[in-house]
Write an enzyme that holds these catalytic residues in place. Structure first.
Site, PDB file in Angstrom:
ATOM      1  N   GLU A  85      -0.330  -8.073   8.149  1.00  0.00           N
ATOM      2  CA  GLU A  85      -0.297  -6.619   8.340  1.00  0.00           C
ATOM      3  C   GLU A  85       0.792  -5.955   7.503  1.00  0.00           C
ATOM      4  OE1 GLU A  85      -2.841  -5.109  10.136  1.00  0.00           O
ATOM      5  OE2 GLU A  85      -3.444  -7.188   9.865  1.00  0.00           O
ATOM      6  N   PRO A 100       0.818  -1.223   0.000  1.00  0.00           N
ATOM      7  CA  PRO A 100       0.000   0.000   0.000  1.00  0.00           C
ATOM      8  C   PRO A 100       0.849   1.270   0.000  1.00  0.00           C
ATOM      9  CG  PRO A 100      -0.748  -1.527   1.714  1.00  0.00           C
ATOM     10  CD  PRO A 100       0.530  -2.073   1.164  1.00  0.00           C
ATOM     11  N   ARG A 144      -1.141  -7.318 -21.503  1.00  0.00           N
ATOM     12  CA  ARG A 144      -1.868  -6.925 -22.702  1.00  0.00           C
ATOM     13  C   ARG A 144      -1.105  -5.905 -23.544  1.00  0.00           C
ATOM     14  NH1 ARG A 144      -4.373  -2.292 -22.455  1.00  0.00           N
ATOM     15  NH2 ARG A 144      -6.019  -2.717 -23.953  1.00  0.00           N
ATOM     16  N   ASP A 197      -2.960   4.520 -28.483  1.00  0.00           N
ATOM     17  CA  ASP A 197      -2.835   5.903 -28.928  1.00  0.00           C
ATOM     18  C   ASP A 197      -3.928   6.749 -28.299  1.00  0.00           C
ATOM     19  OD1 ASP A 197      -1.631   5.365 -32.316  1.00  0.00           O
ATOM     20  OD2 ASP A 197      -0.639   5.439 -30.374  1.00  0.00           O
TER      21      ASP A 197
HETATM   22  C1  9D3 Z   1      -3.281  -2.582   9.249  1.00  0.00           C
HETATM   23  C2  9D3 Z   1      -2.340  -1.584   8.730  1.00  0.00           C
HETATM   24  N1  9D3 Z   1      -2.416  -1.440   7.288  1.00  0.00           N
HETATM   25  C3  9D3 Z   1      -2.311   0.005   6.924  1.00  0.00           C
HETATM   26  C4  9D3 Z   1      -3.506   0.515   6.194  1.00  0.00           C
HETATM   27  C5  9D3 Z   1      -1.291  -2.094   6.669  1.00  0.00           C
HETATM   28  C6  9D3 Z   1      -1.615  -3.004   5.548  1.00  0.00           C
HETATM   29  C7  9D3 Z   1      -0.667  -3.890   5.111  1.00  0.00           C
HETATM   30  C8  9D3 Z   1      -0.942  -4.754   4.072  1.00  0.00           C
HETATM   31  C9  9D3 Z   1      -2.844  -2.991   4.921  1.00  0.00           C
HETATM   32  C10 9D3 Z   1      -3.117  -3.870   3.855  1.00  0.00           C
HETATM   33  C11 9D3 Z   1      -2.155  -4.743   3.461  1.00  0.00           C
HETATM   34  C12 9D3 Z   1      -2.447  -5.676   2.350  1.00  0.00           C
HETATM   35  N2  9D3 Z   1      -2.432  -4.954   1.058  1.00  0.00           N
HETATM   36  C13 9D3 Z   1      -1.449  -5.101   0.188  1.00  0.00           C
HETATM   37  O1  9D3 Z   1      -0.547  -5.876   0.412  1.00  0.00           O
HETATM   38  C14 9D3 Z   1      -1.443  -4.274  -1.011  1.00  0.00           C
HETATM   39  C15 9D3 Z   1      -2.328  -3.250  -1.452  1.00  0.00           C
HETATM   40  C16 9D3 Z   1      -3.504  -2.670  -0.893  1.00  0.00           C
HETATM   41  O2  9D3 Z   1      -3.995  -3.044   0.179  1.00  0.00           O
HETATM   42  N3  9D3 Z   1      -4.116  -1.673  -1.583  1.00  0.00           N
HETATM   43  C17 9D3 Z   1      -3.656  -1.204  -2.757  1.00  0.00           C
HETATM   44  N4  9D3 Z   1      -2.561  -1.701  -3.316  1.00  0.00           N
HETATM   45  C18 9D3 Z   1      -1.914  -2.704  -2.661  1.00  0.00           C
HETATM   46  S1  9D3 Z   1      -0.523  -3.449  -3.194  1.00  0.00           S
HETATM   47  C19 9D3 Z   1      -0.430  -4.453  -1.923  1.00  0.00           C
END
Ligand code: 9D3
Length: 255
Positions: free
Chosen positions: A116, A89, A154, A169
């Site tokens: 987490e 994230p 893709r 394009d």
């Molecule tokens: C509980 C604390 N969280 C902060 C908001 C940490 C957290 C860690 C890991 C929250 C979600 C995740 C799992 N998500 C991903 O690994 C992830 C993700 C996402 O949740 N949203 C958008 N893109 C991505 S890329 C990986």
């Protein structure tokens, strides 16, 4: 392109059998290899996560199984894996520009976190890139990795038909698409715009461009502000603004 994915849930990637990725694999344009991080644990319980140092709720993904998995991945192909992408994230926001950049690579390696989060040393010692697919909380990096893989695959030459270059394009100008219609001509009392039945290709082109601009202005003013607009685009936007002023006028006068 060779794509390796490190994950605790390789089964989730069966979703890609319903995407363009399946066709790309069949054409020999993509090799997708899934690696189960749990296979690279060394303890009896195949432990992949642990409690956070410093305390707090939740679990953290351990770095050592990821490291051993990554070593196996790097050794599995002669193509050097120069880009190791941690899905997180906190990563760089994914967009079409990033997709194009990744599509130029010969090999991509994705690390999907779960729980987490992953131990910080996965980021600092193993990842070259960090990508997020948007500001919402998911349960892991698997769905985001699939989103990125679908968008990248893709773009690989030969994966789609000839429709791609033209379509790309049109994305190049950064506008939303115009409305599309097919038969029937009248559906639930709603008619297809007359101009699309006219056979006048220039009028159709102008209508579509104008509706693209209208829709982008209404829904994504951020995209419109960043777009490379032509003189014709500016003229169409003035028409749209005039139409809106006339509309507001009508609203004031009432029915
Ligand atoms: C509980 C604390 N969280 C902060 C908001 C940490 C957290 C860690 C890991 C929250 C979600 C995740 C799992 N998500 C991903 O690994 C992830 C993700 C996402 O949740 N949203 C958008 N893109 C991505 S890329 C990986």
């Amino acid at each position: 392109m060779e794509i390796d994915v490190l994950t605790l849930f390789p089964g989730m990637f069966q979703a890609l059998d319903y995407s363009i990725v399946k066709r790309a694999k069949e054409k020999g344009l993509v090799t997708l290899r899934l690696w189960d991080i749990r296979d690279y644990t060394e303890d009896r319980h195949r432990t992949v996560d642990d409690t956070p140092y410093g305390g707090g709720a939740g679990m953290v993904m351990k770095p050592d199984p990821v490291y051993r998995a990554l070593q196996a991945v790097q050794a599995s192909s002669a193509t050097p894996g120069r880009r190791v992408i941690l899905m997180t994230p906190q990563g760089r926001p994914f967009d079409q520009r990033v997709a194009r950049e990744l599509a130029a690579e010969e090999r991509l390696i994705f690390i999907c976190g779960h729980y987490e989060g992953v131990d910080e040393r996965v980021r600092t010692l193993m990842a070259t890139d960090e990508i997020s697919i948007g500001d919402y909380v998911l349960t892991g990096g698997e769905l985001p990795a699939m989103v990125v893989i679908d968008a990248v695959v893709r773009l690989i030459p030969g994966v789609l038909g000839s429709e791609l270059s033209a379509e790309e394009d049109s994305f190049e100008d950064g506008l939303l698409e115009y409305p599309h219609y097919t038969r029937p001509r009248v559906f639930q009392g709603v008619e297809v715009p007359e101009v699309l039945l006219s056979g006048n290709h220039e009028a159709i082109r102008l209508w579509r461009r104008k509706e693209s601009l209208r829709r982008t202005r209404l829904r994504r003013p951020d995209l419109l502000a960043a777009a490379q607009l032509t003189e014709e685009d500016r003229r169409l936007l003035q028409e749209i603004e005039a139409e809106e002023r006339a509309q507001a006028e009508g609203n004031l006068q009432g029915p």
